[in-house]
Design an enzyme around this catalytic site. Structure first.
Site, PDB file in Angstrom:
ATOM      1  N   HIS A 129       0.736  -1.194  -0.014  1.00  0.00           N
ATOM      2  CA  HIS A 129       0.150   0.006   0.086  1.00  0.00           C
ATOM      3  C   HIS A 129       0.799   1.382   0.022  1.00  0.00           C
ATOM      4  O   HIS A 129       2.050   1.333   0.509  1.00  0.00           O
ATOM      5  CB  HIS A 129      -1.076   0.049   1.069  1.00  0.00           C
ATOM      6  N   ASP A 158       6.410   1.027   6.945  1.00  0.00           N
ATOM      7  CA  ASP A 158       4.697   0.522   6.501  1.00  0.00           C
ATOM      8  C   ASP A 158       4.042   1.913   5.767  1.00  0.00           C
ATOM      9  O   ASP A 158       3.654   2.695   6.013  1.00  0.00           O
ATOM     10  CB  ASP A 158       3.701   0.597   7.831  1.00  0.00           C
ATOM     11  N   GLU A 192      -5.090   1.597   2.478  1.00  0.00           N
ATOM     12  CA  GLU A 192      -4.990   0.478   3.430  1.00  0.00           C
ATOM     13  C   GLU A 192      -5.240   0.807   5.066  1.00  0.00           C
ATOM     14  O   GLU A 192      -5.771   0.158   5.770  1.00  0.00           O
ATOM     15  CB  GLU A 192      -3.460  -0.493   3.311  1.00  0.00           C
ATOM     16  N   GLU A 193      -4.794   2.043   5.025  1.00  0.00           N
ATOM     17  CA  GLU A 193      -4.465   2.387   6.613  1.00  0.00           C
ATOM     18  C   GLU A 193      -5.750   2.966   7.062  1.00  0.00           C
ATOM     19  O   GLU A 193      -6.070   3.305   8.477  1.00  0.00           O
ATOM     20  CB  GLU A 193      -3.542   3.618   6.882  1.00  0.00           C
ATOM     21  N   GLU A 217       3.680  -6.110   3.863  1.00  0.00           N
ATOM     22  CA  GLU A 217       3.574  -5.319   5.098  1.00  0.00           C
ATOM     23  C   GLU A 217       5.165  -5.485   5.860  1.00  0.00           C
ATOM     24  O   GLU A 217       5.733  -6.341   5.551  1.00  0.00           O
ATOM     25  CB  GLU A 217       2.522  -5.594   5.893  1.00  0.00           C
ATOM     26  N   HIS A 408       2.979   3.715  12.780  1.00  0.00           N
ATOM     27  CA  HIS A 408       1.658   4.397  13.415  1.00  0.00           C
ATOM     28  C   HIS A 408       1.995   4.991  14.615  1.00  0.00           C
ATOM     29  O   HIS A 408       1.238   4.983  15.609  1.00  0.00           O
ATOM     30  CB  HIS A 408       0.705   3.345  13.871  1.00  0.00           C
TER      31      HIS A 408
HETATM   32 ZN   LIG Z   1       0.904  -1.349   6.332  1.00  0.00          ZN
END
Ligand SMILES: [Zn+2]
Length: 436
Positions: A129, A158, A192-193, A217, A408
């Site tokens: 992604h 990510d 995706e997030e 990922e 994140h």
């Molecule tokens: Zn991811």
């Protein structure tokens, strides 16, 4: 071994139907169990592929920098379109025919699809992604930065690291003249997030046309995990919404005329809170409750939201049945009306026996370069591997991206010394898949 809060995905949960009711974000926490590598016999490395992977490293770092310097939060359409330009250009350079499609919901950025026809039998899909969780301006506070074995930057693990590994591997194989596949498909999504709301269906239906799906990922960095791993399972995510309609009345002058929706909601939350404990493969936690107010009025409407995690496909249906039965079985306050619904977001990912077999092949390949690869059976976070494996048709394995941490969160980084091994793993595994 448990390690804390590693994988994936912050999901924006859909806005409720009434504008007075709320939208929110839920953060998925995750942890995984690492299994020891199955004892595979060690073979000599493929010297050509290993040399090509080593040679590719500086270009991979350039590509990482190029992508990290494009801010591409899930709502940042301009940034996501620039990301799409970059990856599309790289796919073209590796010989792919490319196509762009608008995500069917959400912010409206493009999905990039690349296809390449070969002379073999297998149909293989690679997915990653382009979006990140970060707000615009993140590069001001968290710039791209190289520090020893770590390279820092928002989204670098990510999932830009995954995209970089994927594209470098495809270029190496194209340059080597590898054509031992029927179809190679690359799918990169921009959402995706936020639950892949506009790309999940396409991922699922495209994956169904393939034998094998590798998903890119990140894997956890050395500082937080004992070693690199592949992922064989991830919880699916659903949301429960409970709504109570009562009757408004003056809280001081005539409270007896009201029907307090907030009291009824509390009662219903308490009588349903443990229902999931008797159903294998699903959890429910009521995490948000709100009521209309104002303070001087007996509450007319109240709503609760529950976080549901699914580790056995279909378990949420059973949960829904028992929820409906329980709220129908009784109420605290006469004349109130309670409804509950369960909406499924991203499906659970269960690699199963065929996924495990492919992952064990990957373990043997890692052994060729004297590295151990653990297999993580399940994480509480969600991944697009859930969409890819939804029907169970394709063999799906997750986490072919770079080793990293801080996703994140803050100070996201990748480990430079995972670049060559990961490219070696992906290129070698693809050639193995092609042989079968
Ligand atoms: Zn991811």
């Amino acid at each position: 071994m448990l390690w804390p809060a590693i994988h994936y995905e912050t999901r924006t949960i859909m806005t409720m139907r009434s504008s007075t009711f709320f939208s929110l974000r839920s953060v998925a926490l995750a942890c995984g169990l690492a299994l020891g590598a199955a004892g595979a016999a060690q073979a000599a490395p493929d010297a050509k592929l290993l040399a090509a992977a080593e040679k590719a490293q500086p270009a991979v770092i350039d590509n990482l920098k190029e992508m990290v310097l494009i801010e591409s939060g899930s709502l940042n359409v301009d940034g996501l379109m620039k990301m799409a330009d970059v990856v599309e250009g790289r796919l073209k350079a590796a010989g792919f025919k490319t196509e762009r499609r608008k995500a069917s919901a959400g912010a409206g950025a493009d999905i990039v699809i690349g296809t390449l026809k070969g002379t073999g039998k297998r149909k293989i899909m690679l997915q990653g992604h382009m979006d990140t969780v970060y707000a615009p301006g993140i590069l001001n506070s968290q710039p791209y930065k190289v520090d020893g074995n770590r390279i820092y930057g928002p989204g670098i693990a990510d999932d830009k690291g995954g995209l970089a590994v994927m594209m470098a591997s495809l270029k190496i194989l194209a340059d080597a003249g590898w054509r031992d596949y029927d179809t190679l498909t690359v799918l990169m999504n921009p959402d995706e997030e936020v639950g892949s709301v506009g790309s999940g269906e396409l991922i699922a239906t495209t994956a169904d046309l393939h034998d094998t799906v590798l998903s890119f990922e990140p894997t956890a960095a050395k500082s937080v995990a004992k070693g690199e791993s592949l992922l064989l399972g991830a919880a699916g995510i659903a949301q429960a919404t409970m709504e109570v309609k009562g009757r408004a009345a003056h809280a001081g002058a005539a409270p007896e005329l009201g029907r307090n929706a907030l009291y009824e909601l509390s009662y219903q939350m308490l009588q349903t809170k443990d229902l999931a404990k008797d159903i294998p493969g699903v959890t429910l936690n009521w995490t948000v409750a709100r009521a209309t107010g104002p303070i001087n009025q007996i509450t007319e409407k109240a709503q609760a939201l529950g976080d549901i995690r699914i580790t056995q496909p279909g378990a949420e249906k059973k949960l829904n049945e028992v929820l409906q039965a329980k709220i129908a079985s009784g109420k605290l306050i006469p004349d109130t009306e309670t409804t509950v619904k369960v909406e499924v977001g991203r499906p659970a990912f269960i690699a199963g026996a065929k996924g495990l077999a492919l992952a064990q092949k990957a373990q043997a390949i890692y052994k060729e370069i004297d590295r151990e690869l653990a297999l993580t059976p399940m994480t509480g976070g969600g991944t697009d591997a859930g969409y890819a494996g939804r029907s169970g048709k394709a063999t799906v394995v997750e986490s072919f991206g770079l080793a990293g941490f801080g996703y994140h969160a803050r100070d996201e980084y990748i480990e430079v010394d995972s670049i060559v091994p990961r490219i070696y793993l992906v290129t070698r595994l693809l050639t193995e898949i092609g042989k079968n």
